[in-house]
Design an enzyme around this catalytic site. Structure first.
Site, mmCIF file in Angstrom:
data_model
loop_
_atom_site.group_PDB
_atom_site.id
_atom_site.type_symbol
_atom_site.label_atom_id
_atom_site.label_comp_id
_atom_site.label_asym_id
_atom_site.label_seq_id
_atom_site.Cartn_x
_atom_site.Cartn_y
_atom_site.Cartn_z
ATOM 1 N N ASP A 48 41.829 43.102 34.583
ATOM 2 C CA ASP A 48 41.693 43.255 33.496
ATOM 3 C C ASP A 48 39.755 42.776 33.201
ATOM 4 O OD1 ASP A 48 42.005 40.486 33.254
ATOM 5 O OD2 ASP A 48 43.131 40.677 31.504
ATOM 6 N N LYS A 117 50.266 42.126 37.700
ATOM 7 C CA LYS A 117 49.817 40.480 37.570
ATOM 8 C C LYS A 117 49.877 40.338 36.063
ATOM 9 C CE LYS A 117 45.597 39.019 38.142
ATOM 10 N NZ LYS A 117 45.186 38.302 36.873
ATOM 11 N N GLU A 186 42.967 30.255 39.522
ATOM 12 C CA GLU A 186 41.727 30.602 39.181
ATOM 13 C C GLU A 186 40.993 29.531 38.502
ATOM 14 O OE1 GLU A 186 40.990 34.190 36.832
ATOM 15 O OE2 GLU A 186 38.883 33.606 36.327
#
Ligand code: KIV
Length: 285
Positions: A48, A117, A186
C-alpha cells in the site's frame, strides 16, 4: 516469466526459516514487476506504499481496495516466478470478518495475488483466521505499521522501550500461532528484530529492523533511487535512476530544440520516385 515449476510458493517461503534469506521488493505495475522478477527476488509485494510512492499521497490511509486490486492485476500480468503478495489497505480488514474475506478474496480472484499482507498484532488475529479459513495465505506485519500513523503520532521507530518491545514480541508470536506464513517487521531497533526472529518459527522479513531477520524488504523506487532523493535511514539505494532519467530527458529536450531529434534513423522513408512526385505537387503553385 513463470513456467509453473519455477514458481515460488507460500510453502517454500515458509520453509526458509533459518535460510536462505528471503528477498522481497515492492512492485506496483507490469514493468516494475518484470524488472523485479528478472532480478530473481523471492517475493513481489504490491504494497500500500503505492499510495505514497506512485500516487503522491501523504499516507497509506488514502488508498483503497479498488486501487490495490488494479495494481495487483498489473503486476500479475508479468507472470512472475516470484510469489505475489498484495497488501490489504486500511479499512479493508477492520469492519467485519465477512468484509475482510471479500476484500482478501478480491485481491486473489481479481488481482491474482497468491497471498495477502495485513498490518497489526493480536487484535487482528480473528480477521487473519477468517482469511486463512478461506484458504488465502497471510503475511503479518508488526512494528512501525504506517496505517497506524495517527495512533503512533507519526512515522516513529517502535519498540524502543522494554514494555512496548515485549508487546511486539507477543504480537508477532500470536501472528505466527494464528498461521501467518511469514511476518514483516518494520522500523524497530536491530536487537528487537533479532529477538522476534528467534522467537517466532516463521520467516521474518525486516525493513529498518536490522540484519537479524530472515529476510529483507525494500521499496522498489528506494532501491533504485527513483524517488524524491530523501530516503529513510534504513534504505540503501543501489542505483540513482531518477538522476539518470532527468539527465536523459534534458538531453532529449536539447535534441528537440536543436533539431537533432529525430534524425534519419528515427524517420520513415518512401522511394525517391514518391518523393519526387510529392515535391512536384507542392511546388506547382
Ligand atoms: O507497503 C509496503 O511497501 C510495505 C513494506 C514497507 C513492507 O508494507
Amino acid at each position: 516469466m513463470s513456467t509453473m515449476s519455477d514458481k515460488i510458493t507460500v510453502p517454500e517461503i515458509r520453509s526458509r526459516k533459518g535460510g536462505p534469506k528471503v528477498t522481497m521488493v515492492t512492485a506496483y505495475d507490469y514493468p516494475t514487476a518484470v524488472i523485479a522478477d528478472n532480478a530473481g527476488v523471492d517475493i513481489i509485494l504490491v504494497g500500500d506504499s503505492v499510495a505514497n510512492v506512485v500516487h503522491g499521497m501523504d499516507t497509506t490511509l488514502e488508498i483503497g481496495i479498488d486501487e490495490i486490486v488494479l495494481h495487483t492485476r498489473a503486476v500479475n500480468r508479468a507472470k512472475p516466478e516470484a510469489l505475489v503478495v498484495a497488501d490489504m489497505p486500511w479499512l479493508s480488514f477492520h469492519v467485519s470478518q465477512e468484509d475482510t474475506i471479500r476484500n482478501a478474496g478480491r485481491l486473489v480472484q481479481e488481482g491474482g495475488a497468491e497471498a495477502v499482507k495485513l498490518e497489526g498484532g493480536r487484535k487482528r488475529v480473528p480477521f487473519i483466521e477468517a482469511i486463512l479459513d478461506a484458504e488465502i495465505p497471510v503475511m503479518g506485519h508488526v512494528g512501525l505499521t504506517p496505517q497506524s500513523v495517527h495512533a503512533m503520532g507519526g512515522f516513529k521507530v517502535q519498540g524502543k522501550m522494554v514494555e512496548a518491545a515485549k508487546e511486539m514480541i507477543a504480537d508477532a508470536k500470536a501472528l505466527a500461532d494464528a498461521g501467518c506464513f511469514s511476518i514483516v517487521i518494520e522500523g524497530v531497533p536491530d536487537v528487537l528484530g533479532e529477538i522476534i526472529s528467534k522467537e517466532v518459527d516463521v520467516p521474518t522479513i525486516g525493513i529498518g529492523a536490522g540484519p537479524g531477520t530472515d529476510g529483507q524488504v525494500l521499496v522498489f523506487h528506494d532501491v533504485l533511487g527513483l524517488g524524491s532523493g530523501r530516503y529513510p535511514k534504513f534504505v540503501r539505494s543501489y542505483a540513482h535512476l531518477a538522476d539518470d532519467a532527468v539527465k536523459a530527458l534534458k538531453t532529449f529536450r536539447g535534441d528537440v530544440e536543436s533539431g537533432l531529434f529525430p534524425g534519419n534513423a528515427e524517420s520513415y522513408h518512401v522511394s525517391d520516385e514518391v518523393v519526387a512526385e510529392l515535391l512536384k505537387g507542392t511546388q506547382s503553385d
